[in-house]
Each structure stands twice: as C-alpha cells, then as structure tokens.
Motif scaffolding. Structure first.
Motif, mmCIF file in Angstrom:
data_model
loop_
_atom_site.group_PDB
_atom_site.id
_atom_site.type_symbol
_atom_site.label_atom_id
_atom_site.label_comp_id
_atom_site.label_asym_id
_atom_site.label_seq_id
_atom_site.Cartn_x
_atom_site.Cartn_y
_atom_site.Cartn_z
ATOM 1 N N SER A 141 -5.762 -2.776 7.536
ATOM 2 C CA SER A 141 -5.048 -1.865 6.637
ATOM 3 C C SER A 141 -5.977 -1.052 5.750
ATOM 4 C CB SER A 141 -4.078 -2.671 5.750
ATOM 5 O OG SER A 141 -3.126 -3.350 6.530
ATOM 6 N N LEU A 142 -7.289 -1.279 5.859
ATOM 7 C CA LEU A 142 -8.226 -0.672 4.920
ATOM 8 C C LEU A 142 -8.643 0.731 5.344
ATOM 9 C CD1 LEU A 142 -10.389 -3.748 3.924
ATOM 10 C CD2 LEU A 142 -8.623 -2.599 2.609
ATOM 11 N N LYS A 143 -7.687 1.620 5.330
ATOM 12 C CA LYS A 143 -8.002 3.031 5.542
ATOM 13 C C LYS A 143 -8.742 3.549 4.317
ATOM 14 C CE LYS A 143 -3.793 3.693 8.246
ATOM 15 N NZ LYS A 143 -2.480 4.382 8.323
ATOM 16 N N ASP A 144 -9.487 4.625 4.497
ATOM 17 C CA ASP A 144 -10.227 5.199 3.374
ATOM 18 C C ASP A 144 -9.284 5.488 2.216
ATOM 19 O OD1 ASP A 144 -12.482 5.064 4.913
ATOM 20 O OD2 ASP A 144 -12.476 7.182 5.490
ATOM 21 N N GLY A 145 -9.734 5.157 1.015
ATOM 22 C CA GLY A 145 -8.923 5.370 -0.176
ATOM 23 C C GLY A 145 -8.169 4.137 -0.624
ATOM 24 N N ARG A 146 -8.099 3.116 0.215
ATOM 25 C CA ARG A 146 -7.452 1.863 -0.160
ATOM 26 C C ARG A 146 -8.495 0.844 -0.606
ATOM 27 N NH1 ARG A 146 -3.010 0.678 4.632
ATOM 28 N NH2 ARG A 146 -1.600 2.417 4.176
ATOM 29 N N GLN A 147 -8.084 -0.067 -1.468
ATOM 30 C CA GLN A 147 -9.014 -1.048 -1.995
ATOM 31 C C GLN A 147 -8.312 -2.390 -2.168
ATOM 32 O OE1 GLN A 147 -10.713 0.020 -5.777
ATOM 33 N NE2 GLN A 147 -12.461 -1.329 -5.533
ATOM 34 N N PHE B 255 0.826 -1.219 0.000
ATOM 35 C CA PHE B 255 0.000 0.000 0.000
ATOM 36 C C PHE B 255 0.861 1.270 0.000
ATOM 37 C CE2 PHE B 255 -3.917 -2.304 1.655
ATOM 38 C CZ PHE B 255 -4.672 -2.002 0.531
ATOM 39 N N ARG B 256 2.154 1.142 0.256
ATOM 40 C CA ARG B 256 3.021 2.312 0.140
ATOM 41 C C ARG B 256 3.071 2.801 -1.306
ATOM 42 N NH1 ARG B 256 8.497 0.329 3.283
ATOM 43 N NH2 ARG B 256 7.515 -0.413 5.210
ATOM 44 N N PHE B 257 2.846 1.870 -2.237
ATOM 45 C CA PHE B 257 3.092 2.178 -3.643
ATOM 46 C C PHE B 257 1.830 2.194 -4.496
ATOM 47 C CE2 PHE B 257 6.580 -0.304 -1.783
ATOM 48 C CZ PHE B 257 7.535 0.700 -1.720
ATOM 49 N N SER B 258 0.754 1.632 -4.013
ATOM 50 C CA SER B 258 -0.497 1.636 -4.776
ATOM 51 C C SER B 258 -1.668 1.565 -3.810
ATOM 52 C CB SER B 258 -0.547 0.446 -5.741
ATOM 53 O OG SER B 258 -1.752 0.448 -6.469
ATOM 54 N N SER B 259 -2.791 2.173 -4.210
ATOM 55 C CA SER B 259 -3.975 2.154 -3.346
ATOM 56 C C SER B 259 -4.886 0.966 -3.640
ATOM 57 C CB SER B 259 -4.774 3.452 -3.533
ATOM 58 O OG SER B 259 -5.197 3.589 -4.882
ATOM 59 N N GLU B 260 -4.542 0.164 -4.662
ATOM 60 C CA GLU B 260 -5.380 -0.995 -5.009
ATOM 61 C C GLU B 260 -4.530 -2.257 -5.054
ATOM 62 O OE1 GLU B 260 -7.803 -2.794 -8.837
ATOM 63 O OE2 GLU B 260 -7.926 -0.630 -8.475
ATOM 64 N N ILE B 261 -4.917 -3.246 -4.268
ATOM 65 C CA ILE B 261 -4.246 -4.543 -4.232
ATOM 66 C C ILE B 261 -5.233 -5.610 -4.702
ATOM 67 C CG2 ILE B 261 -2.965 -6.200 -2.838
ATOM 68 C CD1 ILE B 261 -1.694 -3.409 -2.934
ATOM 69 N N VAL B 262 -4.824 -6.430 -5.663
ATOM 70 C CA VAL B 262 -5.660 -7.526 -6.156
ATOM 71 C C VAL B 262 -4.999 -8.837 -5.757
ATOM 72 C CG1 VAL B 262 -6.742 -8.618 -8.150
ATOM 73 C CG2 VAL B 262 -6.428 -6.123 -8.105
ATOM 74 N N LEU B 263 -5.700 -9.647 -4.975
ATOM 75 C CA LEU B 263 -5.189 -10.928 -4.506
ATOM 76 C C LEU B 263 -5.625 -12.019 -5.474
ATOM 77 C CD1 LEU B 263 -6.238 -10.416 -0.783
ATOM 78 C CD2 LEU B 263 -3.952 -10.082 -1.738
ATOM 79 N N CYS B 264 -4.666 -12.705 -6.054
ATOM 80 C CA CYS B 264 -4.951 -13.699 -7.092
ATOM 81 C C CYS B 264 -4.618 -15.087 -6.576
ATOM 82 C CB CYS B 264 -4.137 -13.368 -8.343
ATOM 83 S SG CYS B 264 -4.381 -14.519 -9.698
ATOM 84 N N PHE B 265 -5.656 -15.907 -6.334
ATOM 85 C CA PHE B 265 -5.456 -17.254 -5.805
ATOM 86 C C PHE B 265 -6.228 -18.275 -6.643
ATOM 87 C CE2 PHE B 265 -4.994 -14.426 -2.106
ATOM 88 C CZ PHE B 265 -3.735 -14.786 -1.682
#
Length: 573
Positions: free
Chosen positions: A322-328, A292-302
């Motif tokens: 970790s889900l502060k406002d603005g993170r996804q 999240f330091r580098f992007s506001s969107e994380i996609v978990l691929c399993f």
C-alpha cells in the motif's frame, strides 16, 4: 447484495456532477486556459501535469497517464471500489442510489432489514445501560474507566442484559440469526449472543451499525466477543471508531491504529480524536487501504512486548503493497505492559502525542528487524540481508519510495550493484511515453477518438452508406460497439460512454483515445470525422475487391460474387 445500480442512474449522475468542482474539493485546481490544472495526486511531481477539462468532464495526467471520469477519480483517489465510488458521488451530488430488482429479492431485502434491525438493537442496548437497574455494574465499569456521558453517547455505548432471550422476546429470530445476534442450539432454539456485557456498536464510515463488540464485567471468558461474519459485517474490512473520527475531521493529518475499543474511546475522552482499532484481527492490507482513503499517514500503536513486536512486523508486511509515494506508515511501540488507555491517563495528552511524533518510520523499523541476528561485518551476513529484503521490497509499488528503500539496502549491505527492479520508475515513464508514441492515427483510430469525444458526430454516420461486414480490420468491432451505444442513448456524454467499458479489455485503449487532442473544433471536427469514415469505407471496398479477385483466381466465384465484382470494378475510381 442490494441489487445492481441501474445504468440510467449512473449516466444521469455523471451528467449532474461537475468534475471540476468534485476534483477541486480534493485537489486545489487553478485555471489554465480552457482547463484546470494541479500537481497530480497520483504521483510525485514538481510542476503540474494533471489537467481537468470541464467541457469533456474528464481528467488526465500527462506525467503518469492517469485519467478518466468522476467515478474513476473517486476510485483512484480514495481507493474505492466501483459501488463505493458511485455512492460517494451520489452523496456529493445529493441524491440516493437506487437499486435494480435482484434475482434473489429475499436476499436483497434482508440486507436492508439487517441494518435496520442492528440500529434498533443498538437503541435497545443504549436504553438498557440507562434504565435497567441490572446495568449498575456496566455503568460503574465505564465510570471506573473515566468515561463521560458525552463520550458514551458519541460512541453509542450500551449494555446487553444477562438474560438468554432479551433480544428474542423483542425481535424476529430469523433476522437476529442473520445479524449474528443469536446462537442456535442443536434443538433449533436460539439464545442471545451478548449477555451481561458492555456493548460497543461497530459502525462503518457512513454511520451504519454493522455489528457489536461486547466485554464481560467479571472474569468470564472470552473477555471480548465480536459479532460473527454476516452479510453486512466483515471484520477484516472494518475498523472501530472510524465513523466518529471522520465526524470530527474528514481529512485527519494522521490516523492512529490501536488494539482495543477502550483505547479508542479513552483517547477520544482525552482529546485525541484520530484513533481507530482493528476488530480482534491483525492489521491487514484492507484495513490500511481503507484508512489511506482519509489520511496519508498511519501510525501503528502496539505494545512493546514480544507479541506487540510480532504484531508490528505483521502490520508492516501488510502495509508494503500500500506504500505508494506520498503515503507514510510509522510504528509506535509502547512500554511493555502499558496500553494507550493507561498511558494517556498517566502521562496526559501532550506527552502521549509526543510519543506519536517520535514514532519510528517504517523504513527504520523494517531494516532494524531484518538486521537482527545477522553479522553485517562479513559477506555472508550482508548477502543474507539483501536476499531477505528482496521479497519484501518487491511488494512496494514502483516509485520513489521503493527506489529509496533499495538505496538504503545498498548502504546497509554495502552492495552497490543491487537492482532488483530494473529501475522501475524510469521504465514506467519510458513505457508510458512509448505507449503514447505508438498511437498511430489510422482512420479507425481517428473515428473512434472523435466519436468518443463528440458523440453528436453519430449524425455523420447516418449520411454514409456503410457495409459493416466489409470492414473486417482491427478496431472496427470497437467502433461499431461505440456506434451502437450512442444510437441506443443519443444524449450520452463521454464520461457515461467510458462506463460502458469499465473493467473490459478495451478500457485502457479507450483511455488513450479519449485524451487525444486534434486541436480542431466545430465544422473541422465533422470534416475530419467524415473523412476518416470515407477512408474506412474505401479501405473496406479495396479489401473486399482483393478478396474477390483472389478467390476468382483460386477457385472461381459464384454468380452473386461475380456480379458484385463487376459492380465494384465499374464503380472503382
């Protein structure tokens, strides 16, 4: 550890940096009077309340209360610890971070030596892949996976020879042991940890090799082997492919988290350069905070099988704090038996990225999972859903997203009166406003605030005859500490002053005092400060006088105290 960072270097660093330039490189600023403003990066808002002041070299948000100096900004914005923030700030300024001599110089030197050794071993493995005739199976393996020479070079892929002592013959055994590259026998002899394996160097975001992953070329077990935990390598904090990702794009729109080294490399080969992999461990909060330091969107691929669904749920649990406002966070589940490496080859990049775009939101995945096995047509099922959800939703930081998750739970459970958190967003704002309202400008608070913002006012104190022992009311100890710091470092500025209180109990109070605006300048500042000090001295004298009078009535005074009392009464106006 490599020794403490000298205080003098931190002070010099904060003088060198221009906070406006630093913040503007992360959050676009607009000039507004003597300050620069933007919408706050630390909370959601429609109108700018985030201000950066060049002359003070401080930032402050009048909405959420965030504030501090350049180091504070990097820590809050990038979720860095103190040392990482100082290192990033040094990179921004273009200087190296020095280290003080450590009480354990051997340990200090070993860290640098381990990193140097790992870099040398990386080169050795690369050379083996290119030049060793025994590496044909390794070369064939990479070719069978469709990897180009360019990608192999980008990820520094290598080959560990089949011998037991390929490294031991070239490098010092003690350093190899500390780097996790050899295993010790009971007899004391050592042998190479990685043998006859293709090698994947694991680099941190600065490009330093911290460890290795190795894959066998036959049916041996374990199929994959990672370096053990060492002084420089911690699996739970690092992800594979992050350095390569950031080298292409320092601020990616999203980051895809996959399960294996080859998934990352194959996706990169096909043009998807924003994938990383965890290192044989479950996706953790530490992993997510790093990304999240580098992007506001994380996609978990399993994988879409049972194990993949379980891994997805564990990752969602880890993500909640970790889900502060603005993170996804999104969850992309693949067909059972497929992995990204296979799928991107079969479908192509466009189809694979369409899968990413249609990944499930965390909220949808979360509630689908909680609803499993519950009958929401009866009261018991809805009550059970609300009860199960409560513990999870409490982990989400207070804010809009937490409020929306609660609203969604009300909708699904059909319970309108749920209020687990006491309307945290409203309470947070009101607490902040109440805190601001409570700051009464007593003389000691005026003195602290003005001296913090204008260390040159220390000259005024030299003109005063202050008996610090007579000033024994709240706040005096802090004022005295600030005075001592400034006397010791006469050229200190406010950002450097703040560093003296980082992590101490006075830190939050200092944060309030440094942002108070007196709407005065020049000689008026000096006059206001001088008046505050005079009132402090007067209060101290009155307090001492009351003490002496009370003691005289109760038990009598010593000769010295009687003279002091008479002198004070004679000089009293």
């Amino acid at each position: 550890m490599a020794g403490k960072i000298p205080r003098s270097f931190i002070d010099d660093l904060l003088v060198r940096v221009d906070l406006v330039d630093l913040v503007d490189s992360y959050v676009p600023l607009k000039k507004a009077g003597s300050s620069y403003v933007a919408r706050c990066p630390f909370h959601t808002e429609k109108t700018p309340s985030f201000s950066v002041t060049r002359n003070k070299q401080l930032y402050h948000c009048f909405g959420c209360g965030a504030g501090g100096n350049a180091i504070s900004f990097l820590m809050d914005y990038g979720h860095l610890n103190f040392v990482e923030a100082v290192e990033d700030l040094a990179d921004f300024v273009g200087v190296e971070v020095p280290r003080e001599a450590n009480a354990d110089p051997v340990k200090k030197n070993n860290t640098a030596e381990i990193l140097q050794l790992l870099e040398q071993v990386t080169g050795f493995y690369i050379d083996q892949l290119r030049d060793n005739v025994s590496a044909k199976a390794a070369v064939d393996y990479f070719k069978s996976r469709g990897l180009s020479g360019e990608v192999a070079q980008e990820f520094q892929l290598g080959y560990a020879p089949a011998g037991w002592d390929a490294l031991s013959k070239r490098f010092k055994s003690q350093q190899l042991m500390e780097a996790g590259l050899v295993v010790a026998k009971d007899s004391g002899a050592v042998y190479d940890r990685f043998r006859d394996r293709v090698i994947f160097p694991i680099r941190d975001r600065r490009g330093r090799v911290l460890g290795f992953g190795g894959r066998v070329l036959d049916d041996s077990l374990p199929k994959y082997l990672n370096s053990p935990e060492t002084a420089v390598f911690h699996k739970g904090r690092e992800v594979y492919g992050l350095y390569e990702l950031l080298a292409r794009n320092a601020k990616p729109e999203r980051i895809l988290v996959v399960e294996g080294y080859m998934d990352v490399i194959a996706l990169s080969q096909f043009g998807l350069g924003y994938a990383v992999a965890t290192l044989g461990t479950a996706t953790s909060k530490e992993h997510l905070e790093l990304l999240f330091r580098f992007s506001s969107e994380i996609v978990l691929c399993f994988d879409g099988d049972k194990a993949g669904r379980a891994a997805s749920w564990r990752a969602v649990e880890a993500a909640l704090p970790s889900l502060k406002d603005g993170r996804q966070v999104k969850i992309m589940q693949l067909p059972a038996g497929d992995d990204p490496d296979i799928l991107v080859r079969q479908e192509g990049l466009v189809a694979f990225e369409q899968r990413i775009a249609s990944a499930a939101s965390l909220s949808a995945f979360f509630f689908d999972r909680l609803k499993q096995g519950l009958n929401l047509n009866d009261l018991e099922g809805r009550a059970s859903l609300a009860s199960k959800a409560k513990g999870y939703l409490e982990k989400i930081p207070s804010g809009v997203f937490q409020d929306l998750m609660l609203e969604k739970l009300k909708e699904i459970s059909k319970v309108d009166q749920l209020d687990f958190f006491g309307n945290p967003t409203t309470l947070k704002v009101s607490r902040h406003k109440q805190k601001q309202a409570d700051v009464k400008l007593s003389p000691v608070r005026i003195a602290i605030s003005l001296l913090l913002q204008n260390p040159s006012l220390i000259d005024v104190l030299e003109e005063k005859n202050i008996n610090w022992q007579s000033l024994n009311f709240p706040g005096i100890s802090l004022l005295k500490t600030i005075v001592e710091i400034i006397v010791e470092s006469p050229n200190i500025n406010l950002p450097s002053l703040l560093e003296y209180f980082r992590g101490k109990e006075e830190e939050s109070y200092i944060g309030v005092m440094m942002n108070h605006d007196f709407f005065i300048s020049g000689d008026e500042l000096k006059e206001e400060f001088s008046g505050a000090i005079d009132r402090l001295i007067s209060q101290g004298q009155e307090s001492r006088l009351d003490q002496l009078i009370a003691k005289e009535r109760a038990s009598g005074l010593s000769e010295h105290e009687r003279k002091e009392l008479l002198s004070m009464l004679a000089n009293r106006k």
